[in-house]
Design a protein around this motif. Structure first.
Motif, PDB file in Angstrom:
ATOM      1  N   THR A 110       0.820  -1.385  -0.151  1.00  9.06           N
ATOM      2  CA  THR A 110       0.096  -0.040  -0.197  1.00  9.06           C
ATOM      3  C   THR A 110       0.868   1.296  -0.059  1.00  9.06           C
ATOM      4  O   THR A 110       0.362   2.230  -0.120  1.00  9.06           O
ATOM      5  CB  THR A 110      -0.831   0.012   1.380  1.00  9.06           C
ATOM      6  OG1 THR A 110       0.133   0.257   2.347  1.00  9.06           O
ATOM      7  CG2 THR A 110      -1.584  -1.205   1.111  1.00  9.06           C
ATOM      8  N   GLN A 155      -5.301 -13.658  -2.285  1.00  7.89           N
ATOM      9  CA  GLN A 155      -5.570 -11.997  -2.496  1.00  7.89           C
ATOM     10  C   GLN A 155      -6.801 -11.402  -1.606  1.00  7.89           C
ATOM     11  O   GLN A 155      -6.701 -10.333  -1.145  1.00  7.89           O
ATOM     12  CB  GLN A 155      -6.089 -12.020  -4.052  1.00  7.89           C
ATOM     13  CG  GLN A 155      -4.968 -12.309  -5.087  1.00  7.89           C
ATOM     14  CD  GLN A 155      -3.900 -11.463  -4.722  1.00  7.89           C
ATOM     15  OE1 GLN A 155      -4.017 -10.234  -4.763  1.00  7.89           O
ATOM     16  NE2 GLN A 155      -2.767 -12.046  -4.524  1.00  7.89           N
ATOM     17  N   GLN A 167      -6.280  -8.122   1.124  1.00  7.28           N
ATOM     18  CA  GLN A 167      -7.223  -7.152   1.228  1.00  7.28           C
ATOM     19  C   GLN A 167      -7.623  -7.178   2.816  1.00  7.28           C
ATOM     20  O   GLN A 167      -7.961  -6.030   3.171  1.00  7.28           O
ATOM     21  CB  GLN A 167      -8.324  -7.389   0.097  1.00  7.28           C
ATOM     22  CG  GLN A 167      -9.290  -6.089   0.118  1.00  7.28           C
ATOM     23  CD  GLN A 167      -8.332  -5.049  -0.342  1.00  7.28           C
ATOM     24  OE1 GLN A 167      -8.652  -4.006  -0.161  1.00  7.28           O
ATOM     25  NE2 GLN A 167      -7.649  -5.277  -1.538  1.00  7.28           N
ATOM     26  N   THR A 174      -5.334  -5.425   5.207  1.00  5.48           N
ATOM     27  CA  THR A 174      -5.236  -4.202   5.023  1.00  5.48           C
ATOM     28  C   THR A 174      -6.388  -3.403   5.311  1.00  5.48           C
ATOM     29  O   THR A 174      -6.348  -2.052   5.707  1.00  5.48           O
ATOM     30  CB  THR A 174      -5.157  -3.604   3.314  1.00  5.48           C
ATOM     31  OG1 THR A 174      -6.277  -4.144   2.686  1.00  5.48           O
ATOM     32  CG2 THR A 174      -3.718  -4.265   2.766  1.00  5.48           C
ATOM     33  N   ARG A 175      -7.581  -4.084   5.662  1.00  6.39           N
ATOM     34  CA  ARG A 175      -8.754  -3.244   6.145  1.00  6.39           C
ATOM     35  C   ARG A 175      -8.915  -3.557   7.746  1.00  6.39           C
ATOM     36  O   ARG A 175      -9.991  -3.278   8.106  1.00  6.39           O
ATOM     37  CB  ARG A 175      -9.859  -3.916   5.219  1.00  6.39           C
ATOM     38  CG  ARG A 175     -10.171  -3.375   3.798  1.00  6.39           C
ATOM     39  CD  ARG A 175     -11.197  -3.927   3.291  1.00  6.39           C
ATOM     40  NE  ARG A 175     -11.360  -3.505   1.890  1.00  6.39           N
ATOM     41  CZ  ARG A 175     -12.343  -3.445   1.191  1.00  6.39           C
ATOM     42  NH1 ARG A 175     -13.800  -3.422   1.762  1.00  6.39           N
ATOM     43  NH2 ARG A 175     -12.494  -3.009   0.021  1.00  6.39           N
ATOM     44  N   PRO A 191     -10.547  -4.724  -8.526  1.00  6.81           N
ATOM     45  CA  PRO A 191     -10.484  -4.771  -7.178  1.00  6.81           C
ATOM     46  C   PRO A 191     -11.399  -5.663  -6.558  1.00  6.81           C
ATOM     47  O   PRO A 191     -12.299  -5.311  -5.634  1.00  6.81           O
ATOM     48  CB  PRO A 191     -10.786  -3.254  -6.591  1.00  6.81           C
ATOM     49  CG  PRO A 191     -11.724  -2.624  -7.936  1.00  6.81           C
ATOM     50  CD  PRO A 191     -11.243  -3.046  -8.914  1.00  6.81           C
ATOM     51  N   GLY A 234     -11.587  -6.708  -2.707  1.00  7.86           N
ATOM     52  CA  GLY A 234     -12.250  -5.516  -1.687  1.00  7.86           C
ATOM     53  C   GLY A 234     -13.656  -5.616  -1.763  1.00  7.86           C
ATOM     54  O   GLY A 234     -14.432  -5.526  -0.968  1.00  7.86           O
TER      55      GLY A 234
END
Length: 751
Positions: free
Chosen positions: A93, A432, A436, A439-440, A737, A740
């Motif tokens: 990121t 994957q 995601q 990161t959230r 994306p 996400g």
């Protein structure tokens, strides 16, 4: 080796394995820096979402600081795997040119330290950071490191208390507190040894070339921003001293206590004695610059071993604790202040402690990994130049060396951008989705790695995900039905869409017997009827001998084969998430394109050498093969491996376009006519699916689909747990994306 009453009871009730099953968590802080080692000027990465809710990846003291926090894990490899995943996800990121600073020593700071931007997550947090900057030395606040959180196995406490210690303590909480107290006292006494073994900051600032090197400038009392020491005589006295320090304004708050060990509970400090200690926080680890995540698993293992040892050993007499703590602090200062490249004056005591731990491991049959660890650590005692701090101190230019390390780690994450370190045993789509999720701020638990089963948790709400996209958002019964291709085709036909005619065979002889019929039909599609990915297409039927060979090869790999009519059109995969088409890829059969100079073999090798090509389903784009079908196709072009293909000529090595057979994958999301998107969304809605992958053959993606010509869209199959990765790593076009978007469907807009 004399045990105390707790240790003897542990041996008596055969609870030694539980002692070593501590729960561990990590908190690691690193700075974002530019290519010169200066603090990153950018804000906290937007992709990491809300800093208030993302407790896994959040800002530290300054805007450049990034704090990684793992959930609790009992297994150290699992703990390190999670940290690796967090670290990799965070690195991906970062803005272009940024990297993570690998040292606890500060990177290049501005001349005016007051200009360092502070993290501004919220107004209250920002004001607290401003107060910290006013009260304490900013440079010391800018140092980084790792904290290890350790809680003992709760079953150990309950068994011991129930069997024996309910008679000796007023309450269960008192007993737990007593055990945690003697472990904390032990860690404080051994802090000097921990620092000798794992210290890695010979200077407080990497730009300091004049000060004398130390084993750890960051962990030395002179390097700590707060000089308040803890009182480990009892929990009450620990609480009282910190409370008094806040009252006397030595600390702004109890969270500013910067000692090597903190007692932690689920409530406020004032109620700790009553509510009990839940875990210990060891705060004295420098970042390990030889690891991309900044933590050496050996350091965590050593702390766990020390904790196990002190659980079973006698506590200090209460009257001796203050004096011993003072001596421990003095010893720590002495060792930390030593030149890291020279032998320590405490080398003999260090060797004796490691030997005592080795005897403990042997006596109580602890893991052989601990015995091996202790042998490795003894080498650091006998040869101080093998310690981390010495290795850094011996660098001619520590700044240049640290930047080289930082650049190497940052570049490494892009060597295989489709893999997530720490989670590589999962399939590509699951990796994957995990990236995601991390990161959230979504917690990830791998329930079953071989089966790709994950549990994702956010704000107390959990979702199970299978194979990267299989979720409870779809009806369970239909999800099961769709794993059978024949049943899936029947479901499609019942909902009024065009499907190719087909027949299922259960033996190779049955299929071979119908060879002539398929010759007359002009071609055949052969595919495994189950979940496997075996597909072969012949638009023109081959000779009988080859057909028999292919048929028998298929039945060696699957119990049933479905034979379909050939549909001449382009192959598309529609990915539906939350009832909407979010991504579309076109699949072009495995092929090479000539340049007028290169042989077939060279063209194959060149294409397979591309960054994203490799083993099918382990890499985003599957490598081209040279099997029975591919060689047959080359023969049909009158080509050999040594033939030169003319410039611009495309040679199809297969006629099926599947993810596992070397197909080229092109993003077509923005090109597809909306009529096809609407048709797919209607079909999925009629089936009450939320997540789906729909395979459709379309002759012209730009031409509008009209009811009078249903053959303009022929549906080959539908999947309730479709792949995510082809849409994230297309060969050409824009990555979509979709991971996400799937998380949005699972958790809504909870950011």
């Amino acid at each position: 080796m004399e045990l105390d009453a707790v240790g003897k009871a542990i041996v008596q009730y055969q609870l030694v394995p539980l002692v070593h099953q501590a729960n561990l968590g990590l908190e690691v802080t690193m700075h974002r820096v530019d290519s010169h080692g200066c603090l990153a000027a950018t804000r906290h990465p937007h992709a990491l979402g809300s800093a208030q809710q993302n407790q896994q990846l959040r800002p530290g003291f300054s805007a450049s600081a990034l704090k990684f926090s793992t959930p609790v894990r009992r297994d150290i490899p699992a703990l390190m795997a999670y940290l690796n995943g967090l670290n990799t996800a965070a690195r991906r990121t970062l803005s272009e040119g940024e990297q993570l600073w690998p040292l606890s020593s500060t990177p290049v700071l501005p001349t005016d330290l007051a200009t360092i931007p502070l993290a501004d997550v919220d107004q209250i947090g920002y004001q607290r950071r401003r107060d910290l900057a006013r009260k304490y030395d900013i440079q010391k606040l800018m140092t980084t490191g790792s904290h290890v959180n350790l809680s003992l196995n709760e079953t150990l406490f309950t068994r011991l208390y129930t069997e024996t210690f309910h008679q000796q303590y007023h309450s269960y909480v008192d007993f737990r507190n007593a055990v945690y107290l003697k472990v904390a006292q032990g860690l404080v006494r051994m802090n000097w040894l921990i620092q000798y073994l794992f210290g890695a900051s010979p200077s407080l600032a990497v730009t300091d070339t004049t000060s004398r090197h130390q084993r750890s400038s960051v962990q030395h009392p002179d390097g700590r921003y707060s000089q308040v020491t803890g009182d480990y005589t009892s929990i009450d006295r620990y609480v009282a001293k910190l409370t008094a320090a806040v009252r006397d304004k030595q600390l702004l708050s109890v969270s500013d206590f910067d000692g090597p060990v903190r007692f932690r509970s689920n409530g406020q400090l004032a109620t700790m004695t009553r509510q009990g200690v839940y875990y210990l926080e060891y705060r004295g680890l420098d970042l390990d610059p030889t690891s991309p995540v900044g933590v050496d698993a050996n350091a965590v293992a050593f702390l766990r071993l020390l904790a196990s040892y002190f659980v079973m050993m006698p506590a200090l007499p209460v009257e001796m604790v203050p004096q011993v703590n003072v001596q421990a602090d003095q010893l720590t200062q002495q060792v930390l202040a030593e030149n890291p490249t020279t032998a320590s004056v405490q080398a003999v005591p260090a060797a004796q402690v490691l030997e005592a731990l080795a005897d403990f491991v042997k006596a109580y049959n602890l893991s052989n990994e601990d015995a091996v660890l202790l042998k490795q650590l003894k080498k650091r005692v006998t040869d101080p130049k093998t310690t981390l701090s010495a290795q850094i101190a011996m660098q001619a230019d520590p700044l240049a060396w640290a930047l080289k390390q930082a650049t190497r780690y940052q570049n490494a994450i892009n060597e295989r951008p489709f893999e997530l370190a720490g989670f590589t045993t999962l399939d590509l789509s699951s990796q994957q989705l995990v990236q995601q999720a991390l990161t959230r701020g979504v917690r990830v638990d791998v329930v079953d790695a071989p089966a790709n089963i994950l549990r994702l948790t956010k704000l107390g709400r959990s979702q199970l995900v299978v194979n990267g996209s299989g979720t409870d958002l779809n009806p369970q019964a239909l999800t099961t039905v769709l794993t059978n291709k024949a049943a899936a085709k029947q479901v499609l036909a019942e909902h009024g869409v065009q499907v190719p005619a087909s027949q299922t065979y259960h033996t190779a002889n049955q299929l071979i017997a119908d060879y002539d019929r398929y010759v007359q039909a002009g071609g055949i599609v052969l595919k495994a009827a189950d979940e496997s990915h075996k597909v072969v297409v012949f638009r023109i039927m081959p000779e009988r001998e080859l057909f028999e060979q292919v048929a028998r090869q298929l039945f060696e790999q699957t119990p049933a084969v479905m034979a379909e009519e050939v549909v001449v059109a382009s192959s598309y995969r529609f990915l539906v998430i939350d009832g909407r088409v979010q991504a579309i890829v076109e699949r072009i059969p495995a092929n090479i394109v000539g340049d007028g100079r290169s042989t077939v073999k060279t063209l194959l090798d060149r294409k397979n050498g591309r960054a994203l090509r490799g083993t099918a389903f382990k890499w985003p784009q599957s490598a081209l093969q040279l099997g029975t079908v591919e060689r047959y196709r080359l023969d049909s072009y009158h080509l050999t491996l040594d033939s030169v293909v003319s410039r611009g000529t495309q040679i199809l090595l297969r006629e099926d376009a599947t993810f596992g057979n070397g197909a080229d994958v092109l993003d077509a999301t923005d090109d597809m006519h909306q009529s096809y998107v609407q048709a797919v969304e209607k079909l999925v809605a009629d089936l009450h699916l939320s997540i789906a992958g729909v395979d459709v053959m379309i002759p012209n993606l730009y031409a509008e689909l009209v009811p009078e010509h249903p053959e303009m869209a022929v549906y080959l199959g539908i999947h309730a747990a479709p792949y995510l990765y082809p849409h994230l790593f297309p060969m050409f076009g824009t990555a979509q994306p979709v991971a996400g978007q799937l998380l949005d469907a699972l958790f809504g807009n909870e950011d």
